[in-house]
Structure formats: structure tokens, C-alpha cells
Scaffold this active site. Structure first.
Site, short mmCIF file in Angstrom:
data_model
loop_
_atom_site.label_atom_id
_atom_site.label_comp_id
_atom_site.label_asym_id
_atom_site.label_seq_id
_atom_site.Cartn_x
_atom_site.Cartn_y
_atom_site.Cartn_z
CE LYS A 9 29.74 31.71 32.12
NZ LYS A 9 29.57 32.59 33.29
CG PHE A 57 29.58 34.21 42.97
CD1 PHE A 57 30.32 33.84 42.02
CD2 PHE A 57 29.54 35.75 43.21
CE1 PHE A 57 31.37 34.75 41.46
CE2 PHE A 57 30.55 36.33 42.53
CZ PHE A 57 31.46 35.98 41.80
NE ARG A 85 33.87 41.18 30.03
CZ ARG A 85 33.66 40.38 31.25
NH1 ARG A 85 34.08 39.16 31.72
NH2 ARG A 85 32.89 40.97 32.19
CB THR A 91 27.93 40.02 35.24
OG1 THR A 91 29.31 40.53 34.99
CG2 THR A 91 28.00 38.67 36.09
CG ASN A 112 26.51 35.00 33.13
OD1 ASN A 112 27.11 33.97 32.69
ND2 ASN A 112 27.09 35.69 33.73
CG HIS A 115 34.46 32.86 30.81
ND1 HIS A 115 34.66 33.54 32.05
CD2 HIS A 115 35.74 33.03 30.25
CE1 HIS A 115 35.96 33.79 32.28
NE2 HIS A 115 36.51 33.49 31.18
P1 ADP Z 1 32.05 37.77 34.15
O1 ADP Z 1 31.50 36.51 33.67
O2 ADP Z 1 30.97 38.81 33.55
O3 ADP Z 1 33.17 38.49 33.89
P2 ADP Z 1 32.53 37.69 37.00
O4 ADP Z 1 33.98 37.54 36.48
O5 ADP Z 1 32.27 38.72 37.98
O6 ADP Z 1 31.59 38.03 35.48
O7 ADP Z 1 31.89 36.47 37.55
C1 ADP Z 1 31.97 35.23 36.95
C2 ADP Z 1 30.57 34.32 37.01
O8 ADP Z 1 30.27 33.96 38.24
C3 ADP Z 1 29.58 35.04 36.30
O9 ADP Z 1 29.55 35.07 34.70
C4 ADP Z 1 28.42 34.32 36.75
O10 ADP Z 1 28.32 33.07 36.08
C5 ADP Z 1 28.64 34.11 38.18
N1 ADP Z 1 28.50 35.02 39.08
C6 ADP Z 1 28.90 36.34 39.15
N2 ADP Z 1 28.35 37.18 40.04
C7 ADP Z 1 27.61 36.22 40.70
C8 ADP Z 1 26.23 36.51 41.56
N3 ADP Z 1 26.28 37.81 42.19
N4 ADP Z 1 25.55 35.40 41.79
C9 ADP Z 1 25.65 34.29 41.39
N5 ADP Z 1 26.59 34.11 40.24
C10 ADP Z 1 27.44 35.26 40.02
MG MG Z 2 34.99 37.39 34.92
#
Ligand code: ADP
Ligand code: MG
Length: 137
Positions: A9, A57, A85, A91, A112, A115
Site C-alpha cells: 500500500k 471508513f 493472510r 488488520t 497497514n 492487502h
Molecule cells: P483486511 O485488509 O485485513 O482484509 P478489511 O478488509 O476489513 O481488512 O479492510 C480493508 C482495509 O480498510 C484495511 O486493510 C484497512 O486499510 C482499512 N480499514 C479497515 N478497518 C478500518 C477502520 N476501522 N478504520 C480505518 N480503516 C480501516
Molecule cells: Mg479485506
């Protein structure tokens, strides 16, 4: 062998830590079958994250994902989806296990660093969203 989709990212590209991420991917035994650096358009980011469009978000996430280039990749390994993962970590970097990419390099729950596809269905949508079959070696 299974394939999964990965993004390094903008937060990682900005801090010049893409090499560190790739090193962790290679050390974990993944093959990189496709990789390119691109800058997402807003429409591309919104289409990629459409499953989150009702989330609070979503707008900030899309703004983050277009603010600088990203590196998109297709990774290959046995059980690649789950394995990637696991290497990514939770996350929220604050909740991620030691040794994961998000723990080592993540900045915040939004920024973070990486992805990863969360299921075979997600991988089947995400890989061809960014790569043609000709680009996968
Ligand atoms: P992951 O990337 O771990 O699969 P999600 O699919 O739930 O997580 O969310 C996609 C992306 O959205 C996350 O990687 C992060 O960049 C962002 N995100 C998720 N939850 C939040 C939150 N509560 N506040 C801000 N950004 C978030
Ligand atoms: Mg996701």
C-alpha cells in the site's frame, strides 16, 4: 499450488520499505508470479474495495489508496491465501502478531502496509482486476 493477490500500500511505498515487504514474502517461500507498480485511480480503488462501500471508513480508505503508487502482486504457494493472510497479520497493526508484516511495518488500522485476498472468491475477483493471464509467470 494456490494463487493470491497482494498489494503493497501507499504508506509502504512512501517510506521506501517495499523491499522489506518483498524480502519477507520471499523468505516465507512465496513465488511472485506477477508484480507491477501502478497508481490507482479513484474509480479503480472504489471498484476494488466495493465490498466495503457501505463501511464508514470506505471514503478515507479510497483516498489513502490513491495518494501514491502501490505495488500489486500475485503470489503463489501451497495454501497461499491463508499463508499470505498469516504473514500480513491482523488488520490493526496493534493487534498483529510479532513477525508479521503489519506488526513490523504497519502504521495504523488504515495505513497497514499490505492487502491480501481473504478467500478464493476474493482472489478470483482481485487477480484479474489487475493482471491479464499474459502477465502471470
Ligand atoms: P483486511 O485488509 O485485513 O482484509 P478489511 O478488509 O476489513 O481488512 O479492510 C480493508 C482495509 O480498510 C484495511 O486493510 C484497512 O486499510 C482499512 N480499514 C479497515 N478497518 C478500518 C477502520 N476501522 N478504520 C480505518 N480503516 C480501516
Ligand atoms: Mg479485506
Amino acid at each position: 499450488m494456490e494463487r493470491t493477490f497482494a498489494i503493497i500500500k501507499p504508506d509502504a511505498v512512501e517510506r521506501n520499505v517495499t523491499g522489506k515487504v518483498i524480502e519477507m514474502i520471499e523468505n516465507a517461500g512465496f513465488g511472485i508470479v506477477g508484480m507491477k507498480k501502478i497508481r490507482l485511480t479513484r474509480a479503480q480503488a472504489e471498484g476494488f474495495y466495493y465490498v466495503h462501500k457501505e463501511r464508514p471508513f470506505f471514503n478515507d480508505l479510497c483516498t489513502f489508496m490513491v495518494r501514491n503508487p502501490v505495488i500489486v502482486m500475485v503470489l503463489e504457494k501451497e495454501n497461499a491465501i491463508l499463508a499470505w493472510r498469516g504473514l500480513m497479520g491482523a488488520t490493526n497493526p496493534a493487534n498483529a502478531d510479532a513477525g508479521t508484516i503489519r506488526k513490523e511495518l504497519g502504521v495504523s488500522i488504515e495505513e497497514n502496509t499490505v492487502h491480501g485476498s481473504d478467500s478464493p472468491e476474493s482472489a478470483a475477483y482481485e487477480i484479474p482486476y489487475f493482471f491479464s493471464a499474459l502477465e502471470l509467470v
